[in-house]
Structure formats: C-alpha cells, structure tokens
Motif scaffolding. Structure first.
Motif, PDB file in Angstrom:
ATOM      1  N   LYS A   1      26.139  44.619  16.191  1.00  0.00           N
ATOM      2  CA  LYS A   1      24.413  45.009  16.137  1.00  0.00           C
ATOM      3  C   LYS A   1      24.267  45.458  17.661  1.00  0.00           C
ATOM      4  O   LYS A   1      23.468  46.227  17.822  1.00  0.00           O
ATOM      5  CB  LYS A   1      23.790  44.122  15.277  1.00  0.00           C
ATOM      6  CG  LYS A   1      23.924  44.284  13.879  1.00  0.00           C
ATOM      7  CD  LYS A   1      22.527  43.666  13.325  1.00  0.00           C
ATOM      8  CE  LYS A   1      22.116  42.166  13.873  1.00  0.00           C
ATOM      9  NZ  LYS A   1      22.970  41.010  13.401  1.00  0.00           N
ATOM     10  N   ALA A   2      24.871  44.738  18.699  1.00  0.00           N
ATOM     11  CA  ALA A   2      24.684  44.835  19.975  1.00  0.00           C
ATOM     12  C   ALA A   2      25.417  45.924  20.844  1.00  0.00           C
ATOM     13  O   ALA A   2      26.694  45.974  20.405  1.00  0.00           O
ATOM     14  CB  ALA A   2      24.787  43.392  20.593  1.00  0.00           C
ATOM     15  N   VAL A   3      24.572  46.304  21.737  1.00  0.00           N
ATOM     16  CA  VAL A   3      25.444  47.409  22.725  1.00  0.00           C
ATOM     17  C   VAL A   3      26.588  46.358  23.606  1.00  0.00           C
ATOM     18  O   VAL A   3      26.142  45.103  23.677  1.00  0.00           O
ATOM     19  CB  VAL A   3      24.617  48.199  23.831  1.00  0.00           C
ATOM     20  CG1 VAL A   3      23.538  48.944  22.899  1.00  0.00           C
ATOM     21  CG2 VAL A   3      23.919  46.953  24.591  1.00  0.00           C
ATOM     22  N   PRO A   4      27.351  46.923  24.191  1.00  0.00           N
ATOM     23  CA  PRO A   4      28.302  45.919  24.956  1.00  0.00           C
ATOM     24  C   PRO A   4      27.959  46.120  26.456  1.00  0.00           C
ATOM     25  O   PRO A   4      28.584  45.743  27.303  1.00  0.00           O
ATOM     26  CB  PRO A   4      29.921  46.714  24.746  1.00  0.00           C
ATOM     27  CG  PRO A   4      29.453  48.224  24.627  1.00  0.00           C
ATOM     28  CD  PRO A   4      27.991  48.285  24.002  1.00  0.00           C
TER      29      PRO A   4
ATOM     30  N   PRO B   1      28.118  45.061  31.591  1.00  0.00           N
ATOM     31  CA  PRO B   1      28.973  44.836  30.453  1.00  0.00           C
ATOM     32  C   PRO B   1      29.886  43.725  30.473  1.00  0.00           C
ATOM     33  O   PRO B   1      30.136  43.057  29.238  1.00  0.00           O
ATOM     34  CB  PRO B   1      29.921  46.070  30.413  1.00  0.00           C
ATOM     35  CG  PRO B   1      29.414  46.645  31.668  1.00  0.00           C
ATOM     36  CD  PRO B   1      28.367  46.129  32.553  1.00  0.00           C
ATOM     37  N   ALA B   2      30.332  43.205  31.486  1.00  0.00           N
ATOM     38  CA  ALA B   2      31.049  41.901  31.547  1.00  0.00           C
ATOM     39  C   ALA B   2      30.269  40.743  31.097  1.00  0.00           C
ATOM     40  O   ALA B   2      30.754  40.006  30.299  1.00  0.00           O
ATOM     41  CB  ALA B   2      31.665  41.741  33.169  1.00  0.00           C
ATOM     42  N   ALA B   3      29.177  40.654  31.720  1.00  0.00           N
ATOM     43  CA  ALA B   3      28.011  39.795  31.026  1.00  0.00           C
ATOM     44  C   ALA B   3      27.877  39.659  29.765  1.00  0.00           C
ATOM     45  O   ALA B   3      27.830  38.784  29.121  1.00  0.00           O
ATOM     46  CB  ALA B   3      26.629  39.628  31.865  1.00  0.00           C
ATOM     47  N   PHE B   4      27.387  40.881  29.060  1.00  0.00           N
ATOM     48  CA  PHE B   4      27.282  41.077  27.735  1.00  0.00           C
ATOM     49  C   PHE B   4      28.429  40.952  26.914  1.00  0.00           C
ATOM     50  O   PHE B   4      28.072  40.665  25.708  1.00  0.00           O
ATOM     51  CB  PHE B   4      26.748  42.678  27.454  1.00  0.00           C
ATOM     52  CG  PHE B   4      25.240  42.760  27.862  1.00  0.00           C
ATOM     53  CD1 PHE B   4      24.521  41.846  28.889  1.00  0.00           C
ATOM     54  CD2 PHE B   4      24.728  44.168  27.393  1.00  0.00           C
ATOM     55  CE1 PHE B   4      23.221  42.295  28.954  1.00  0.00           C
ATOM     56  CE2 PHE B   4      23.299  44.301  27.714  1.00  0.00           C
ATOM     57  CZ  PHE B   4      22.542  43.252  28.591  1.00  0.00           C
ATOM     58  N   CYS B   5      29.483  41.086  27.462  1.00  0.00           N
ATOM     59  CA  CYS B   5      30.795  40.600  26.620  1.00  0.00           C
ATOM     60  C   CYS B   5      31.300  39.427  26.896  1.00  0.00           C
ATOM     61  O   CYS B   5      32.259  39.079  26.147  1.00  0.00           O
ATOM     62  CB  CYS B   5      31.721  42.098  26.573  1.00  0.00           C
ATOM     63  SG  CYS B   5      30.807  43.350  25.715  1.00  0.00           S
ATOM     64  N   GLY B   6      30.963  38.499  27.787  1.00  0.00           N
ATOM     65  CA  GLY B   6      31.492  37.537  27.915  1.00  0.00           C
ATOM     66  C   GLY B   6      32.912  37.434  28.687  1.00  0.00           C
ATOM     67  O   GLY B   6      33.615  36.728  28.255  1.00  0.00           O
ATOM     68  N   ILE B   7      33.031  38.200  29.653  1.00  0.00           N
ATOM     69  CA  ILE B   7      34.354  38.616  30.287  1.00  0.00           C
ATOM     70  C   ILE B   7      33.941  38.541  31.778  1.00  0.00           C
ATOM     71  O   ILE B   7      32.810  38.097  32.280  1.00  0.00           O
ATOM     72  CB  ILE B   7      35.174  39.925  30.021  1.00  0.00           C
ATOM     73  CG1 ILE B   7      34.389  41.242  30.246  1.00  0.00           C
ATOM     74  CG2 ILE B   7      35.354  39.647  28.499  1.00  0.00           C
ATOM     75  CD1 ILE B   7      35.074  42.324  30.888  1.00  0.00           C
TER      76      ILE B   7
END
Lengths: 95, 485
Positions: free
Chosen positions: B146-149, B180-186
């Motif tokens: 449901k979330a954006v990356p 996006p790194a933060a939002f996707c855990g990378i």
C-alpha cells in the motif's frame, strides 16, 4: 503571490507547453501554491551574501578547442521521429 | 539462498566455483519473473543482455582476470543511458528512446563485468519523492504494497529490498537515493557533488544531480562506489582528484568520533516514532565510542524553497531539448513548428514535470530572476555555510532521512507542496553538495526508518565506515520482507 490566466498563458508560451483553456485555472492554482512556498525566502536577510552556483565554488573546466566528435549521424538519427537525407524533418516553416 | 549473500560472499563463491555468474544472474531473473509483475520496480528487464554478460564474466573468472564485482548483476535506474536499451526516464517522452551510448557509470560497471538485469522504475525525469509519477505506473514498497517506495530512485530501492538485484544504481538530486533507501530499509549513499560522472545521466538539475550506489549494506556500497566514482573529462563538473579506496576505512573503530546532532532536526513535523528510532540509532553509535555534540543549522527551513526554485529552473533549461525533433515523442500530424513543439511537450511530459518546467521558467523570467533565482542562490550559500560551520565542531552530522515512514500510494500525489516539504532533511545536503548516507535503523508502524549520516566534502569513506560499524552491531540491513525471503 498568486498567478492569473494571463501569467499562465505567458508561461505556457515561454515553455512551449500547451495549457488547455479549461485547465488554466487549475494550473494557476497549483503554480500559485508553489510560489507561496517560494515566498518563505523573502524573510531571509541576504544583503551581503554572494549567490552560489557550485557547491565547491569550482568553475567549469575548459577543453582544447579541437574536434573530438566523430560522425555518428546514422546511429543518432535512427531514433529521430522523422529524417530524410541526414536532415531532421519538421513542418514547413518558410512558404 | 544466493540473494541473501553479501557482495563479498558472492564474489568469493563465484571465484571458488560454487556457482557461476550465469546461475547467479538467472536466479535474479527468475525472482524478477516471479515478483515484479506485482511490484512494478523494473521498467525494462534485459534477460538476454544479462545472460550474455554473465557468460563473458564467467570466462573472465575462469581465466583469473576477475575483479571483485565481476559477475555480480546490477540494475540501473532508467535515467542512465544504456547503449541499445530503452532508456525512458519513466516518461512517455522517452518511451521509444533506445539510448545510442552508455552513461559513464554504465560503461564503468560494464568494464568491471557486471551483468545488467534491467532498468528500474522512478519518478518521471527524477522529479518526485514517491515514484508515483512514472509513466509506467507506481512502484510498490516491498514492505507494504500500500506504501510508496520513496523516490525518485524508488524502483532501485525496491529491487534491493525485495532481492530482485544485489546492487542498483541511483541518482540523488534532492534526496532521491537516501529517501527511498530509508523507505525500503536498504543502504544508499549520495557522494560529494562531482565524485561520480554525470555523463549520460538524463539531466534534471545539473548543479545537484549525483549518482551513487544502492545496496543492502554499507560494505556493499563501498565496493560499488569504488567501481562508479572517478574523474571523467566528459562531465564538465567532474572533480579532478584521485579516487580513494572507499573500502579502506570500513573496519576502523569509531572511538573518538564526534557526531553532531542538530536540534533543528528533531523539531515539529517529525513523527515521534521515527524520532525515537533515530535517537536510538545515534545511541548505538555512541556505544561504539562516539561522542555526541549539539550543532546548529539555522537556515535549514530555507533549503526547501531555495531548492524548489533552483532545481526547476535548471530543469526548465535542461528539458528544453525535448522538442519532438531529434529524439523522443512527437505528436501526430503537427500543423506547424510551434504546434509540433507545444503538443509534443504537452502530450509527452507528465503533470509534475510540466509543473516544474513552468515554475522554473517563471523563476528565471524577466522581472522575477532577482526575487527568485538569485535569492535562492544566496540562500544556497547560507545553507552550505551552516554545514561548514557545524563541521568545525563535529566529524559528521546525524539525524532522520525523512520526517515519516513511507506514506501510502496516492496520499500526497495531489498536494505537491506537502510532498516537497517531506524532503526537508535531504535537500540541504544537495544544496551544499555534501556526501550523505542512509542506513536502515529500525521500523515504525512496520515500515522501515533510515539514519541519515552527513559528512564534509569527500568523507564518503568515513560515512561508509560509520555505516559498516553500525551494521556490525545491528541487523536492520539484513531484514527482508517475509514474502521475498
């Protein structure tokens, strides 16, 4: 600062981006919202501050004035929308 | 499973003959087949190219001519021109554009022997913070569909998080690698402006654009940055300095490191759970021997308006090349030249791109140049000077990457200003041209949170050292969403 129809039409001409008559108002509103964000800059005192174009205050490097490009027109024009005899085709400009 | 290995482990196993590059590459291609229809993280997948490059890599490995990254596949953000491969920048304007040459980054990684898996999804022309403005539809966040990356390198972040590539290239103009790194855990690092060549990267805002690696860990990023960085005479702002070994400091102790924490970073607007996670991460770094000092960045709030004048102004100039004549989209049956320009651009660009071109051209136009463009350039210096002053009393600055975790798809797409304001922690770094790293630091509302580490110019090796040491005592970077494990 909020933009009206005249300004939107002026920007449309500057950017060569068409804005349909029925969309002008909506575009004006969205652009005005962004300009409101810009207005936050006014409060800052920048009297003695020099504008900064490059983070490391570097200038762009110059190169020796010699031809370095090789002729690749066939490769580069293979992806053009319309080409004839190594020229890019556009609608007739001069009658 | 092969996709759970670190880059160093993959490299060792390739050389030891435990598996081949073809097998490794096929493993990722199979995973893309299995998962990407739902995730939409790739715009183009290039299986034939990938396998033929993997075969060549295997020959090099067998001949003992391999470098550390030889044979390890990579995904390129669809902003990097890739010879013979569609390079769309996620725009209808370039939906038919087959790049006639390689970006410098692409050719460097080709030379090392990294098979290209494909081109990743992104915000159109890198203008966005959610990857929703892509002509090819939004990418989903692997942690929660449901979330954006995040964006603009949202596809790159998603493929790393879901194990659909071991390494990916990204670009960061206002936060497009780190957020996006933060939002996707990378893990993702934006290097110092000019450290990685911009040649062949489709330009958005040239005085900010900078490419960098997106990987699972800081160690992986260090190896990849070694292969990406370096002087390139074809980029007029490429820095003429020797490229350091970014892995050299990875194992150094953090004893005595001075970490600056700006009070301004933890003010209003920051989600309390994100705040707690970031503070806990800083405490973890403290336990490794670092000392925390308070610093101030008083002009932080001016960064967002300044950036949203300067970047669109540069974009309005850069994107004038898309006119329907030499490449890209051309409208049907133009009645004259002006109609050709106007309709090609109006039909070829998406709404946000048009908005930024228009607002940028307005900021540069007669009568407004001083009030907007020049003023923003002055604020840019003030923001940069704040950092330089702060670094007099600390080695690096730490704080959040974004004020919240990943928001829902559609949540902010109608409210540009609110989307712009979500970049408040990343944008000042781009204005100053500094390097900065985002590493996974925990979860809030079951969505990943990143720790932002900003350093002085050319401190990439130090940032990666801190990231690596942090990742020796935490395991956030090893976590994967259950369905992709």
């Amino acid at each position: 600062m909020s933009l009206g129809k005249t300004e939107v039409k002026y920007i449309s001409r500057l950017t060569q981006i068409d804005v349909r008559e029925e969309a002008v108002e909506g575009v004006a509103e969205k652009l005005s919202n962004i300009l409101e964000l810009f207005a936050q800059m006014e409060a800052a005192d920048t009297k003695d501050v020099l504008p900064m174009a490059h983070p490391l205050d570097a200038v762009q490097r110059l190169r020796v004035d010699v031809v370095t490009e090789v002729d690749q027109h066939e490769k580069l024009q293979a992806i053009a929308p319309a080409v004839a005899e190594a020229h890019y085709l556009v609608p007739q400009v001069i009658e | 499973m092969m996709h759970n290995l670190t880059i160093k482990q993959m490299s060792e196993k390739l050389r030891a003959g435990e598996f081949t590059s073809v097998q490794l590459t096929q493993h990722y291609l199979d995973r893309i087949d299995q998962y990407d229809a739902e995730l939409n993280a790739y715009i183009t997948v290039t299986p034939e190219l990938a396998i033929s490059m993997a075969e060549e890599a295997d020959r090099r490995i067998a001949a003992g001519e391999a470098e550390l990254l030889t044979g390890i596949p990579v995904a390129h953000k669809d902003i990097f021109c890739t010879d013979g491969v569609k390079t769309s920048c996620a725009s209808k304007m370039l939906d038919n554009f087959i790049a006639p040459y390689d970006a410098n980054v692409v050719s460097l990684l080709k030379k090392v022997g990294m098979p290209i898996l494909g081109k990743t999804n992104m915000d159109e022309f890198a203008m966005g913070s959610s990857s929703e403005s892509s002509y090819y539809g939004p990418t989903k966040n692997p942690w929660d569909h449901k979330a954006v990356p995040g964006g603009s390198s949202g596809g790159a972040a998603a493929v790393i998080a879901a194990g659909l590539a071991p390494m990916a290239t990204g670009t960061d103009t206002g936060g497009s690698i780190r957020q996006p790194a933060a939002f996707c855990g990378i893990t993702g690092i934006k290097p110092t402006y000019g450290a990685v060549s911009r040649f062949g990267i489709i330009a958005y805002a040239s005085s900010f654009d900078q490419a960098g690696p997106m990987t699972r860990s800081a160690e992986d990023s260090a190896w990849m940055l070694n292969a990406m960085a370096g002087f390139d005479e074809r980029d007029s702002t490429s820095l003429e300095r020797e490229t350091p070994d970014y892995t050299a400091e990875l194992d150094r102790s953090l004893k005595g490191l001075k970490v600056g924490v700006p009070a301004e970073y933890f003010g209003e607007g920051l989600d309390p759970e994100v705040s707690n996670i970031v503070k806990a991460a800083i405490d973890e770094v403290k336990k490794l021997g670092a000392e925390v000092v308070e610093v101030h960045l008083p002009n932080k709030a001016l960064a967002v308006p300044s950036y949203y004048v300067l970047a669109p102004a540069e974009a309005s100039s850069n994107l004038s090349r898309f006119d329907g004549v030499r490449f890209g989209y051309r409208c049907e049956q133009p009645k004259d030249l002006e109609d050709l320009y106007k309709r090609s651009r109006s039909e070829g660009f998406g709404e946000e791109v048009k908005r930024r071109i228009m607002v940028g051209a307005y900021a540069l136009s007669a009568g407004y140049y001083d009030a907007y463009y020049l003023k923003a350039q002055k604020l840019r210096r003030m923001v940069r000077d704040d950092f330089i002053k702060a670094f007099e009393s600390c080695d690096v600055i730490m704080g959040p990457v974004a004020p919240t975790t990943a928001f829902n798809i559609g949540e902010k797409s109608d409210d540009q200003v609110s989307m712009y304001l979500s970049d408040l922690y990343t944008i000042p770094v781009n204005l100053a041209g500094l390097p900065a790293l985002s590493v996974p630091a925990g979860f809030a509302q079951e969505r990943p949170v990143g720790l932002h580490i900003v350093g002085p110019y050319f401190s990439e090796a130090k940032l990666l050292n801190i990231g690596h040491q942090f990742q020796q005592v935490t395991d956030w970077h090893t976590k994967m969403p259950a369905q992709y494990q």
